[in-house]
Enzyme design. Structure first.
Site, PDB file in Angstrom:
ATOM      1  N   ARG A 114      -5.332   1.596  -5.117  1.00  0.00           N
ATOM      2  CA  ARG A 114      -4.547   0.977  -4.047  1.00  0.00           C
ATOM      3  C   ARG A 114      -4.494  -0.535  -4.157  1.00  0.00           C
ATOM      4  NH1 ARG A 114      -8.590   4.070  -0.279  1.00  0.00           N
ATOM      5  NH2 ARG A 114      -7.740   5.545  -1.694  1.00  0.00           N
TER       6      ARG A 114
ATOM      7  N   ARG B 150       0.831  -1.208   0.000  1.00  0.00           N
ATOM      8  CA  ARG B 150       0.000   0.000   0.000  1.00  0.00           C
ATOM      9  C   ARG B 150       0.859   1.249   0.000  1.00  0.00           C
ATOM     10  NH1 ARG B 150      -5.124   2.076   2.123  1.00  0.00           N
ATOM     11  NH2 ARG B 150      -5.083   4.231   1.417  1.00  0.00           N
TER      12      ARG B 150
ATOM     13  N   ASP C  39     -10.461  -0.617   6.290  1.00  0.00           N
ATOM     14  CA  ASP C  39     -11.081   0.427   7.105  1.00  0.00           C
ATOM     15  C   ASP C  39     -11.917  -0.199   8.209  1.00  0.00           C
ATOM     16  OD1 ASP C  39     -10.180   2.693   5.650  1.00  0.00           O
ATOM     17  OD2 ASP C  39     -11.764   2.403   4.164  1.00  0.00           O
TER      18      ASP C  39
ATOM     19  N   ASP D 163      -6.879  -1.630   0.847  1.00  0.00           N
ATOM     20  CA  ASP D 163      -7.406  -0.624   1.759  1.00  0.00           C
ATOM     21  C   ASP D 163      -8.231  -1.355   2.807  1.00  0.00           C
ATOM     22  OD1 ASP D 163      -8.053   1.893   2.809  1.00  0.00           O
ATOM     23  OD2 ASP D 163      -9.834   2.065   1.555  1.00  0.00           O
TER      24      ASP D 163
END
Length: 158
Positions: free
Chosen positions: A98, A89, A103, A101
């Site tokens: 990317r 990343r 989250d 990712d």
């Protein structure tokens, strides 16, 4: 120094990738999350293909996982960032394409607002690529109105 022992908390994590072999990267990241210390993978959504939102590049592969974890929210964030770095990343600019990712969408009932972490995730309710897989594994966490609000966004279950 002894580690702080916490009661396990249910957390939801969104995964996305659109560079390289995105499907393999997301599947490998799910395995990486399942292997995190003090963390158990409870369930994972199907994989979904979505067009980039406020970004460019190839379509994304997305998923959401539910975990129980004894890690605090900042500790969990650091562990997820290590998985992102291991996947190559880079963060050249906001919403850049990317390799991976990760989250944190929710962490129990916690509300966190720090310079490095905001929980619940501030943009999750505006994104089909989060809400649709989240609704698949945790239907209680997403309302019909929230799903209807993102129904114009293209998303394909793989």
């Amino acid at each position: 120094m002894s580690e702080v022992v916490r009661a396990p908390v249910t957390a939801y994590i969104a995964l996305g990738a659109n560079l390289g072999d995105a499907r393999a990267t997301v599947l490998q990241a799910i395995e990486g999350i399942a292997a995190l210390r003090l963390t158990t993978l409870v369930r994972r959504s199907s994989l979904y293909r979505t067009a980039p939102v406020q970004s460019t590049g190839p379509d994304y592969i997305n998923a959401v996982v539910e975990v129980t974890t004894g890690l605090g929210p900042q500790e969990l964030l650091l562990e997820l960032q290590q998985l992102e770095q291991a996947a190559g990343r880079e963060r050249p600019h906001r919403n850049a394409p990317r390799t991976l990712d990760l989250d944190i969408l929710r962490y129990g009932d916690a509300c966190v607002d720090s310079p490095t972490l905001v929980i619940p995730h501030p943009r999750m309710m505006a994104r089909a690529f989060v809400l649709v897989p989240l609704a698949e594994i945790a239907p209680h966490a997403v309302t019909l109105a929230q799903l209807q609000a993102v129904e114009s966004q293209s998303i394909e279950r793989l």
